[in-house]
Design a protein around this motif. Structure first.
Motif, PDB file in Angstrom:
ATOM      1  N   ILE A 123      21.932   8.021  55.889  1.00  0.00           N
ATOM      2  CA  ILE A 123      20.715   7.544  56.549  1.00  0.00           C
ATOM      3  C   ILE A 123      20.737   7.904  58.030  1.00  0.00           C
ATOM      4  O   ILE A 123      19.724   8.269  58.599  1.00  0.00           O
ATOM      5  CB  ILE A 123      20.538   6.018  56.353  1.00  0.00           C
ATOM      6  CG1 ILE A 123      20.191   5.722  54.895  1.00  0.00           C
ATOM      7  CG2 ILE A 123      19.475   5.461  57.276  1.00  0.00           C
ATOM      8  CD1 ILE A 123      18.878   6.298  54.416  1.00  0.00           C
ATOM      9  N   GLY A 124      21.918   7.815  58.652  1.00  0.00           N
ATOM     10  CA  GLY A 124      22.012   8.140  60.076  1.00  0.00           C
ATOM     11  C   GLY A 124      21.505   9.531  60.395  1.00  0.00           C
ATOM     12  O   GLY A 124      20.838   9.745  61.405  1.00  0.00           O
ATOM     13  N   VAL A 125      21.779  10.477  59.499  1.00  0.00           N
ATOM     14  CA  VAL A 125      21.375  11.868  59.715  1.00  0.00           C
ATOM     15  C   VAL A 125      19.854  12.020  59.657  1.00  0.00           C
ATOM     16  O   VAL A 125      19.267  12.785  60.404  1.00  0.00           O
ATOM     17  CB  VAL A 125      22.056  12.782  58.661  1.00  0.00           C
ATOM     18  CG1 VAL A 125      21.480  14.182  58.684  1.00  0.00           C
ATOM     19  CG2 VAL A 125      23.555  12.820  58.901  1.00  0.00           C
ATOM     20  N   VAL A 126      19.220  11.279  58.765  1.00  0.00           N
ATOM     21  CA  VAL A 126      17.774  11.452  58.549  1.00  0.00           C
ATOM     22  C   VAL A 126      16.965  10.231  58.994  1.00  0.00           C
ATOM     23  O   VAL A 126      15.806  10.098  58.665  1.00  0.00           O
ATOM     24  CB  VAL A 126      17.476  11.746  57.058  1.00  0.00           C
ATOM     25  CG1 VAL A 126      18.123  13.044  56.623  1.00  0.00           C
ATOM     26  CG2 VAL A 126      17.907  10.595  56.165  1.00  0.00           C
ATOM     27  N   PHE A 127      17.608   9.342  59.772  1.00  0.00           N
ATOM     28  CA  PHE A 127      16.994   8.049  60.074  1.00  0.00           C
ATOM     29  C   PHE A 127      15.622   8.170  60.728  1.00  0.00           C
ATOM     30  O   PHE A 127      14.652   7.571  60.264  1.00  0.00           O
ATOM     31  CB  PHE A 127      17.922   7.211  60.966  1.00  0.00           C
ATOM     32  CG  PHE A 127      17.310   5.898  61.358  1.00  0.00           C
ATOM     33  CD1 PHE A 127      17.182   4.881  60.436  1.00  0.00           C
ATOM     34  CD2 PHE A 127      16.839   5.683  62.644  1.00  0.00           C
ATOM     35  CE1 PHE A 127      16.611   3.675  60.778  1.00  0.00           C
ATOM     36  CE2 PHE A 127      16.265   4.478  63.003  1.00  0.00           C
ATOM     37  CZ  PHE A 127      16.156   3.472  62.061  1.00  0.00           C
ATOM     38  N   ASN A 128      15.514   8.917  61.820  1.00  0.00           N
ATOM     39  CA  ASN A 128      14.219   8.994  62.514  1.00  0.00           C
ATOM     40  C   ASN A 128      13.144   9.592  61.621  1.00  0.00           C
ATOM     41  O   ASN A 128      12.011   9.106  61.589  1.00  0.00           O
ATOM     42  CB  ASN A 128      14.346   9.771  63.824  1.00  0.00           C
ATOM     43  CG  ASN A 128      14.999   8.926  64.900  1.00  0.00           C
ATOM     44  OD1 ASN A 128      14.868   7.706  64.912  1.00  0.00           O
ATOM     45  ND2 ASN A 128      15.734   9.563  65.787  1.00  0.00           N
ATOM     46  N   GLU A 129      13.493  10.628  60.878  1.00  0.00           N
ATOM     47  CA  GLU A 129      12.535  11.219  59.956  1.00  0.00           C
ATOM     48  C   GLU A 129      12.118  10.212  58.882  1.00  0.00           C
ATOM     49  O   GLU A 129      10.942  10.110  58.531  1.00  0.00           O
ATOM     50  CB  GLU A 129      13.131  12.464  59.296  1.00  0.00           C
ATOM     51  CG  GLU A 129      12.181  13.134  58.320  1.00  0.00           C
ATOM     52  CD  GLU A 129      12.831  14.289  57.573  1.00  0.00           C
ATOM     53  OE1 GLU A 129      12.379  14.557  56.452  1.00  0.00           O
ATOM     54  OE2 GLU A 129      13.772  14.902  58.111  1.00  0.00           O
ATOM     55  N   ALA A 130      13.082   9.461  58.370  1.00  0.00           N
ATOM     56  CA  ALA A 130      12.787   8.464  57.340  1.00  0.00           C
ATOM     57  C   ALA A 130      11.851   7.386  57.873  1.00  0.00           C
ATOM     58  O   ALA A 130      10.883   7.003  57.200  1.00  0.00           O
ATOM     59  CB  ALA A 130      14.089   7.832  56.827  1.00  0.00           C
ATOM     60  N   MET A 131      12.106   6.896  59.082  1.00  0.00           N
ATOM     61  CA  MET A 131      11.241   5.864  59.662  1.00  0.00           C
ATOM     62  C   MET A 131       9.830   6.401  59.900  1.00  0.00           C
ATOM     63  O   MET A 131       8.842   5.719  59.660  1.00  0.00           O
ATOM     64  CB  MET A 131      11.828   5.326  60.966  1.00  0.00           C
ATOM     65  CG  MET A 131      13.087   4.512  60.788  1.00  0.00           C
ATOM     66  SD  MET A 131      12.884   3.064  59.710  1.00  0.00           S
ATOM     67  CE  MET A 131      13.613   3.626  58.191  1.00  0.00           C
ATOM     68  N   GLN A 132       9.736   7.635  60.349  1.00  0.00           N
ATOM     69  CA  GLN A 132       8.419   8.241  60.554  1.00  0.00           C
ATOM     70  C   GLN A 132       7.686   8.395  59.233  1.00  0.00           C
ATOM     71  O   GLN A 132       6.483   8.156  59.160  1.00  0.00           O
ATOM     72  CB  GLN A 132       8.551   9.580  61.278  1.00  0.00           C
ATOM     73  CG  GLN A 132       8.964   9.401  62.728  1.00  0.00           C
ATOM     74  CD  GLN A 132       9.315  10.710  63.413  1.00  0.00           C
ATOM     75  OE1 GLN A 132       9.268  11.779  62.815  1.00  0.00           O
ATOM     76  NE2 GLN A 132       9.695  10.621  64.671  1.00  0.00           N
ATOM     77  N   ARG A 133       8.402   8.755  58.161  1.00  0.00           N
ATOM     78  CA  ARG A 133       7.765   8.872  56.849  1.00  0.00           C
ATOM     79  C   ARG A 133       7.234   7.525  56.378  1.00  0.00           C
ATOM     80  O   ARG A 133       6.156   7.446  55.785  1.00  0.00           O
ATOM     81  CB  ARG A 133       8.741   9.432  55.814  1.00  0.00           C
ATOM     82  CG  ARG A 133       8.895  10.937  55.888  1.00  0.00           C
ATOM     83  CD  ARG A 133       9.685  11.496  54.736  1.00  0.00           C
ATOM     84  NE  ARG A 133       9.027  11.267  53.461  1.00  0.00           N
ATOM     85  CZ  ARG A 133       9.611  11.498  52.284  1.00  0.00           C
ATOM     86  NH1 ARG A 133      10.846  11.943  52.219  1.00  0.00           N
ATOM     87  NH2 ARG A 133       8.952  11.269  51.161  1.00  0.00           N
ATOM     88  N   ILE A 134       7.985   6.465  56.627  1.00  0.00           N
ATOM     89  CA  ILE A 134       7.549   5.134  56.214  1.00  0.00           C
ATOM     90  C   ILE A 134       6.291   4.725  56.981  1.00  0.00           C
ATOM     91  O   ILE A 134       5.309   4.258  56.391  1.00  0.00           O
ATOM     92  CB  ILE A 134       8.692   4.111  56.388  1.00  0.00           C
ATOM     93  CG1 ILE A 134       9.761   4.386  55.322  1.00  0.00           C
ATOM     94  CG2 ILE A 134       8.189   2.679  56.321  1.00  0.00           C
ATOM     95  CD1 ILE A 134      11.054   3.628  55.511  1.00  0.00           C
TER      96      ILE A 134
END
Length: 147
Positions: A123-134
């Motif tokens: 999750i750390g690697v893709v965290f910002n992208e994941a939050m933006q997707r949400i």
């Protein structure tokens, strides 16, 4: 640990956005990685409504259920979430909705850490992208519902 905060203007009313985020039971219909939702209980406490909810998050080979306490503040148009049980060491998030000319400002904050170091690393690697997707998923849902 991972934290994300953003404020965004959306062309919908604060009430529409509040109602959308408050409807936790419908998250599996539009939120990425959310495969199931269950409301355990809902109680009114003065000016707030407290909901105990379970979400199932599926990401690659991981599938985890977590429980949270969601406190809805209808008059203030705010939502506070705190972690109860599941794969996190801790998790908290806040939403705030404020009417503005032609729409509303939506403020979102989340802070969490997984117990599982491998999952935390992924999750750390893709965290910002994941939050933006949400956040974008909520935007698209609002557009679908309210034009």
């Amino acid at each position: 640990m991972p934290k994300h905060s953003e404020t965004k203007f959306l062309p919908h009313s604060a009430q529409q956005m509040y109602d959308l985020v408050a409807d936790v039971a419908l998250y599996p219909e539009f939120l990425p990685w959310c495969s199931a939702a269950r409301i355990r209980s809902t109680t009114t406490e003065g000016a707030s409504i407290e909901m105990l909810a379970d979400l199932v998050i599926s990401f690659k080979v991981f599938r985890e259920r977590f429980g949270s306490r969601v406190v809805l503040w209808p008059e203030a148009q705010k939502i506070d979430t705190e972690y109860l049980d599941g794969p996190f060491k801790y998790m908290k998030s806040n939403w705030a909705f404020e009417d503005a000319e032609g729409g509303c400002n939506v403020t979102f904050f989340v802070d969490f850490e997984f117990k599982n170091a491998i999952l935390q690393g992924i999750i750390g690697v893709v965290f910002n992208e994941a939050m933006q997707r949400i956040v974008r998923a909520f935007e698209r849902r609002a557009d679908d519902l309210h034009g």
